[in-house]
Enzyme design. Structure first.
Site, PDB file in Angstrom:
ATOM      1  N   ARG A 187       0.862  -1.182   0.000  1.00 14.07           N
ATOM      2  CA  ARG A 187       0.000   0.000   0.000  1.00 14.07           C
ATOM      3  C   ARG A 187       0.898   1.232   0.000  1.00 14.07           C
ATOM      4  O   ARG A 187       2.046   1.190   0.442  1.00 14.07           O
ATOM      5  CB  ARG A 187      -0.904   0.018   1.226  1.00 14.07           C
ATOM      6  CG  ARG A 187      -1.834  -1.187   1.351  1.00 14.07           C
ATOM      7  CD  ARG A 187      -2.649  -1.097   2.627  1.00 14.07           C
ATOM      8  NE  ARG A 187      -3.571  -2.210   2.770  1.00 14.07           N
ATOM      9  CZ  ARG A 187      -3.291  -3.348   3.421  1.00 14.07           C
ATOM     10  NH1 ARG A 187      -2.089  -3.494   3.986  1.00 14.07           N
ATOM     11  NH2 ARG A 187      -4.177  -4.313   3.512  1.00 14.07           N
ATOM     12  N   LYS A 229      -2.275  -2.635   7.863  1.00 14.80           N
ATOM     13  CA  LYS A 229      -3.484  -2.209   8.559  1.00 14.80           C
ATOM     14  C   LYS A 229      -3.659  -2.989   9.856  1.00 14.80           C
ATOM     15  O   LYS A 229      -3.367  -4.174   9.931  1.00 14.80           O
ATOM     16  CB  LYS A 229      -4.707  -2.421   7.664  1.00 14.80           C
ATOM     17  CG  LYS A 229      -4.831  -1.414   6.529  1.00 14.80           C
ATOM     18  CD  LYS A 229      -6.138  -1.603   5.793  1.00 14.80           C
ATOM     19  CE  LYS A 229      -6.339  -0.533   4.729  1.00 14.80           C
ATOM     20  NZ  LYS A 229      -7.623  -0.689   4.025  1.00 14.80           N
ATOM     21  N   HIS A 259      -2.447   2.547  -5.904  1.00 20.03           N
ATOM     22  CA  HIS A 259      -3.326   1.405  -5.691  1.00 20.03           C
ATOM     23  C   HIS A 259      -3.535   0.616  -6.982  1.00 20.03           C
ATOM     24  O   HIS A 259      -3.742  -0.597  -6.947  1.00 20.03           O
ATOM     25  CB  HIS A 259      -4.669   1.865  -5.123  1.00 20.03           C
ATOM     26  CG  HIS A 259      -5.214   0.917  -4.093  1.00 20.03           C
ATOM     27  ND1 HIS A 259      -4.544   0.621  -2.917  1.00 20.03           N
ATOM     28  CD2 HIS A 259      -6.346   0.172  -4.071  1.00 20.03           C
ATOM     29  CE1 HIS A 259      -5.241  -0.248  -2.217  1.00 20.03           C
ATOM     30  NE2 HIS A 259      -6.341  -0.551  -2.891  1.00 20.03           N
ATOM     31  N   ARG A 273      -0.782  -1.731  -7.080  1.00 24.53           N
ATOM     32  CA  ARG A 273      -1.046  -2.841  -6.158  1.00 24.53           C
ATOM     33  C   ARG A 273      -2.004  -3.837  -6.811  1.00 24.53           C
ATOM     34  O   ARG A 273      -1.805  -5.048  -6.731  1.00 24.53           O
ATOM     35  CB  ARG A 273      -1.632  -2.284  -4.859  1.00 24.53           C
ATOM     36  CG  ARG A 273      -2.047  -3.334  -3.813  1.00 24.53           C
ATOM     37  CD  ARG A 273      -2.442  -2.609  -2.530  1.00 24.53           C
ATOM     38  NE  ARG A 273      -3.214  -3.411  -1.614  1.00 24.53           N
ATOM     39  CZ  ARG A 273      -2.705  -4.203  -0.667  1.00 24.53           C
ATOM     40  NH1 ARG A 273      -1.390  -4.300  -0.557  1.00 24.53           N
ATOM     41  NH2 ARG A 273      -3.486  -4.874   0.142  1.00 24.53           N
ATOM     42  N   HIS A 299      -4.111  -8.990   3.519  1.00 26.20           N
ATOM     43  CA  HIS A 299      -5.556  -8.986   3.715  1.00 26.20           C
ATOM     44  C   HIS A 299      -5.909  -9.860   4.927  1.00 26.20           C
ATOM     45  O   HIS A 299      -5.466 -11.000   5.023  1.00 26.20           O
ATOM     46  CB  HIS A 299      -6.274  -9.536   2.484  1.00 26.20           C
ATOM     47  CG  HIS A 299      -6.251  -8.603   1.325  1.00 26.20           C
ATOM     48  ND1 HIS A 299      -6.462  -9.019   0.017  1.00 26.20           N
ATOM     49  CD2 HIS A 299      -6.046  -7.255   1.256  1.00 26.20           C
ATOM     50  CE1 HIS A 299      -6.385  -7.980  -0.791  1.00 26.20           C
ATOM     51  NE2 HIS A 299      -6.131  -6.912  -0.063  1.00 26.20           N
ATOM     52  N   TYR A 314      -9.732 -10.464  -7.038  1.00 25.05           N
ATOM     53  CA  TYR A 314      -8.770 -10.546  -8.137  1.00 25.05           C
ATOM     54  C   TYR A 314      -8.943 -11.807  -8.982  1.00 25.05           C
ATOM     55  O   TYR A 314      -8.275 -11.947 -10.003  1.00 25.05           O
ATOM     56  CB  TYR A 314      -7.343 -10.513  -7.584  1.00 25.05           C
ATOM     57  CG  TYR A 314      -6.995  -9.211  -6.912  1.00 25.05           C
ATOM     58  CD1 TYR A 314      -6.792  -8.053  -7.649  1.00 25.05           C
ATOM     59  CD2 TYR A 314      -6.905  -9.135  -5.520  1.00 25.05           C
ATOM     60  CE1 TYR A 314      -6.496  -6.860  -7.030  1.00 25.05           C
ATOM     61  CE2 TYR A 314      -6.603  -7.941  -4.897  1.00 25.05           C
ATOM     62  CZ  TYR A 314      -6.399  -6.808  -5.652  1.00 25.05           C
ATOM     63  OH  TYR A 314      -6.110  -5.623  -5.036  1.00 25.05           O
TER      64      TYR A 314
END
Length: 323
Positions: A153, A177, A245, A248, A271, A280
């Protein structure tokens, strides 16, 4: 609702979930939006009824807000009341009965492999570059190589420090995150580009891999976007299609297209839920179709030249065996 309740909720998010400042700001805005809507009806967040919250949701829908925005705000309010319930500040969670719209599923935007190669080539320095331009290209090249080869990110990229990189480094420890840490492999081209930037910026004595105008701080997101847009223009790529992004997304899309395992991709992207990674899998549709067309009998034309020749030979052999 008192300011103390909101402050306590936000403090909990920061302490227990390691919420980023941007996340805390978004929660604050969502709470304020709901509070203002309830206030127009003479209610407050502290005493809001289920009916009042449903009218708030209906009002957002009538204002034609994006389904994703409505779903995010409802999620925020649910968590807020759940916090009040656990803290004993309310006896119920009135938001638990709210129906959130399912977010519209949008496929991620990504570049082709040819476009990524053109982008990296466009960040190559030339002997006639001025010092300032040379450094911008070196910074852009290092960032592009890292973004595309690791799927970081932009916040994770700009938080990288100089001391994380050595000539023999093969893996990077990234904090993503929620404070979750993960290891991502560092490719040779990315490491070479980073080393070139480190050498160029050695005199800055900065802690950061991508220092800004002030070496004490990393470059801002806006500052990096300008560099990325400039390199994109040199590569002939529309700036509207280009962002950190998107790179990414390109990393993830191209990995899957070349046979990467979905669980491995989930780990690389950081994730928490594999359902996020599954977006994806749209790239696999073409691969599956090609496999079926190549290997399944019904995927081929009904009669091919080779089949015709084989059938003729079989018929001839059968006729010769007849008395």
């Amino acid at each position: 609702m008192t300011d103390e309740s909101v402050d306590s909720f936000l403090e909990m998010l920061a302490a227990e979930r390691a919420a980023a400042p941007a996340t805390l700001a978004a929660y604050t805005r969502d709470l304020e939006h709901c509070s203002e809507a309830l206030g127009a009806e003479g209610e407050t967040l502290a005493t809001a009824s289920v009916e009042a919250l449903r009218r708030w949701v209906a009002e957002m829908a009538s204002d034609k807000l994006a389904r994703r925005t409505i779903a995010r705000r409802i999620s925020c309010i649910r968590q807020f009341y759940l916090f009040l319930l656990r803290e004993g500040r309310r006896a119920d969670n009135p938001a638990s009965q709210l129906d959130a719209p399912s977010p519209q599923q949008t496929l991620p935007k990504f570049l082709t492999e040819t476009e990524v190669s053109a982008l990296i080539d466009a960040s190559t320095c030339s002997p006639d570059n001025r010092p300032a331009q040379r450094r911008r290209l070196l910074l852009g090249r290092a960032a592009l190589e890292l973004l595309y080869s690791t799927g970081l990110r932009i916040s994770e990229l700009l938080a990288l420090r100089r001391d994380m990189f050595r000539e023999d480094v093969r893996m990077l420890m990234v904090r993503g995150k929620g404070g979750r840490e993960r290891l991502v492999p560092l490719s040779d081209p990315a490491r070479d580009a980073v080393m070139a930037l480190l050498l160029e910026d050695e005199a800055k004595k900065s802690l950061w891999l991508f220092p800004g105008r002030t070496p004490l701080r990393p470059i801002t997101r806006q500052g990096f976007d300008k560099i990325l847009t400039d390199i994109g223009s040199r590569a002939g790529i529309d700036p509207a299609r280009l962002s950190p992004h998107v790179l990414r997304h390109s990393f993830a899309t191209h990995m899957l297209a070349h046979g990467a395992d979905l669980r491995v991709l989930q780990m690389l992207l950081g994730h928490a839920d594999i359902a996020t990674t599954q977006i994806y899998t749209h790239v696999q549709a073409d691969r599956l179709r090609a496999v079926v067309e190549s290997h399944h009998p019904l995927g081929k034309p009904a009669v091919e030249a080779g089949d015709t020749d084989e059938q003729s030979l079989m018929q001839k052999e059968a006729s010769e065996k007849k008395p």
